[in-house]
Write an enzyme that holds these catalytic residues in place. Structure first.
Site, PDB file in Angstrom:
ATOM      1  N   ARG A   1      41.482  54.044  43.029  1.00 42.08           N
ATOM      2  CA  ARG A   1      40.689  54.665  42.035  1.00 42.08           C
ATOM      3  C   ARG A   1      40.476  56.033  42.233  1.00 42.08           C
ATOM      4  O   ARG A   1      39.807  56.773  41.208  1.00 42.08           O
ATOM      5  CB  ARG A   1      39.114  53.673  42.106  1.00 42.08           C
ATOM      6  CG  ARG A   1      38.689  53.375  40.933  1.00 42.08           C
ATOM      7  CD  ARG A   1      37.605  52.470  41.435  1.00 42.08           C
ATOM      8  NE  ARG A   1      36.645  51.864  40.171  1.00 42.08           N
ATOM      9  CZ  ARG A   1      37.028  50.586  39.844  1.00 42.08           C
ATOM     10  NH1 ARG A   1      37.571  49.693  40.434  1.00 42.08           N
ATOM     11  NH2 ARG A   1      36.027  50.234  38.938  1.00 42.08           N
TER      12      ARG A   1
ATOM     13  N   ARG B   1      29.991  40.927  28.394  1.00 46.47           N
ATOM     14  CA  ARG B   1      30.709  40.220  29.657  1.00 46.47           C
ATOM     15  C   ARG B   1      29.855  39.509  30.378  1.00 46.47           C
ATOM     16  O   ARG B   1      28.722  39.571  30.626  1.00 46.47           O
ATOM     17  CB  ARG B   1      31.263  41.189  30.533  1.00 46.47           C
ATOM     18  CG  ARG B   1      32.188  40.690  31.525  1.00 46.47           C
ATOM     19  CD  ARG B   1      33.108  41.594  31.995  1.00 46.47           C
ATOM     20  NE  ARG B   1      32.445  42.890  32.905  1.00 46.47           N
ATOM     21  CZ  ARG B   1      33.564  43.946  33.554  1.00 46.47           C
ATOM     22  NH1 ARG B   1      34.640  43.759  32.981  1.00 46.47           N
ATOM     23  NH2 ARG B   1      32.781  44.700  33.991  1.00 46.47           N
TER      24      ARG B   1
HETATM   25  P1  ADP Z   1      35.087  47.503  36.760  1.00 43.95           P
HETATM   26  O1  ADP Z   1      36.862  47.792  36.672  1.00 43.95           O
HETATM   27  O2  ADP Z   1      34.747  46.850  35.445  1.00 43.95           O
HETATM   28  O3  ADP Z   1      34.420  48.825  37.193  1.00 43.95           O
HETATM   29  P2  ADP Z   1      35.492  46.459  39.453  1.00 43.95           P
HETATM   30  O4  ADP Z   1      34.996  44.974  39.795  1.00 43.95           O
HETATM   31  O5  ADP Z   1      36.786  46.794  39.353  1.00 43.95           O
HETATM   32  O6  ADP Z   1      34.890  46.717  37.958  1.00 43.95           O
HETATM   33  O7  ADP Z   1      34.410  47.543  40.350  1.00 43.95           O
HETATM   34  C1  ADP Z   1      32.916  47.334  40.256  1.00 43.95           C
HETATM   35  C2  ADP Z   1      32.647  48.521  41.387  1.00 43.95           C
HETATM   36  O8  ADP Z   1      33.133  48.083  42.664  1.00 43.95           O
HETATM   37  C3  ADP Z   1      32.985  49.870  40.883  1.00 43.95           C
HETATM   38  O9  ADP Z   1      32.095  50.380  40.072  1.00 43.95           O
HETATM   39  C4  ADP Z   1      32.920  50.501  42.292  1.00 43.95           C
HETATM   40  O10 ADP Z   1      31.327  50.744  42.615  1.00 43.95           O
HETATM   41  C5  ADP Z   1      33.512  49.497  43.166  1.00 43.95           C
HETATM   42  N1  ADP Z   1      34.718  49.728  43.558  1.00 43.95           N
HETATM   43  C6  ADP Z   1      35.672  48.710  43.242  1.00 43.95           C
HETATM   44  N2  ADP Z   1      37.078  49.066  43.613  1.00 43.95           N
HETATM   45  C7  ADP Z   1      36.833  50.335  44.105  1.00 43.95           C
HETATM   46  C8  ADP Z   1      37.620  51.478  44.634  1.00 43.95           C
HETATM   47  N3  ADP Z   1      38.968  51.031  44.471  1.00 43.95           N
HETATM   48  N4  ADP Z   1      37.208  52.563  45.116  1.00 43.95           N
HETATM   49  C9  ADP Z   1      35.806  52.466  45.158  1.00 43.95           C
HETATM   50  N5  ADP Z   1      34.997  51.792  44.728  1.00 43.95           N
HETATM   51  C10 ADP Z   1      35.264  50.651  44.032  1.00 43.95           C
END
Ligand code: ADP
Ligand code: ZN
Length: 220
Positions: A88, A127
């Site tokens: 990310r 959702r």
């Molecule tokens: P979405 O893609 O719908 O935002 P996710 O389940 O992928 O949902 O992520 C939810 C939350 O988890 C993010 O908003 C962040 O706070 C945290 N998160 C998930 N993946 C990462 C990552 N690779 N780096 C940092 N934070 C993460």
């Protein structure tokens, strides 16, 4: 085959990851799911992540890298995996490269689901997730047979804590600022494949299927 499923929150990464898992026999590695599991189990890293996630911010790179490294080392990832919600940030993408090089692996393709912000807000507000088994629903696009009840296990459906409107807005700006530059990062090394995320679920599956078939020929 090692794949990244890329796109903004609400683009349908989770939905399409299930399709890839079912058709290609490789596991989904979702950092969001792994973090939510750590929260549920009340692990120290989960407690640290919870307030950041609820506000729609990013969990620190070193925390995320720790859970990814541990997960990719498990035996079910040997013949491939689909990363969902990771990397990310550019720092995470660099760290992933280093980790994979160390493991003698690399990313074969990045599937980018593209969708307008206005549609994202609509999608996320509908959702729902099963609190027992984690299965995903949408009150309009993929409703359960009985309102509020999971078709698969009878568990109760709930809205995620970070799906409030304020948190969604924050997640979108975090995506625009920190995550979307990764598209250029992967485009420049020639492995980015773009898919229209606003198309129907089955059409997207078809497009992703075609992309992965091509990718399988290049990287069996
Ligand atoms: P979405 O893609 O719908 O935002 P996710 O389940 O992928 O949902 O992520 C939810 C939350 O988890 C993010 O908003 C962040 O706070 C945290 N998160 C998930 N993946 C990462 C990552 N690779 N780096 C940092 N934070 C993460
Ligand atoms: Zn369920």
């Amino acid at each position: 085959m090692n794949v990244i499923l890329f796109g903004p929150p609400g683009a349908g990464k989770g939905t399409q990851a299930v399709f890839i898992v079912d058709n290609y026999g490789i596991p989904q590695v979702s950092t969001g799911d792994l973090l939510r599991a750590a929260i549920k189990e009340q692990l120290p890293l989960g407690l640290k992540a919870k307030s950041i996630m609820d506000a729609g911010g990013l969990v620190p790179d070193d925390v995320v890298m720790g859970i990814v490294e541990e997960r990719l080392a498990q035996s079910d990832c040997t013949s491939g995996f689909v990363l969902d919600g990771f990397p990310r940030t550019i720092a995470q993408a660099d760290a992933l490269n280093q980790l994979l090089t160390k493991m003698g692996k690399r990313i074969d393709c990045v599937v980018s689901l593209e969708i307008a912000n206005s549609e994202i807000v609509q999608r996320i507000s509908g959702r729902r997730t099963c609190s027992a088994c984690g299965k995903g629903y949408h009150i309009r696009n993929a409703p359960p047979q009985r309102e509020g009840v999971c078709d698969a296990c009878g568990g109760s459906l709930r809205q995620r804590d970070d799906d409030s409107e304020a948190a969604v807005q924050n997640r979108l700006s975090v995506y625009d600022e920190q995550t979307s530059p990764l598209k250029e990062y992967y485009r420049s090394i020639g492995i980015l494949k773009v898919v229209d995320g606003s198309a129907a679920i089955l059409d997207i599956q078809k497009q992703i299927g075609d992309i992965l078939e091509g990718c399988k020929c290049d990287h069996p």
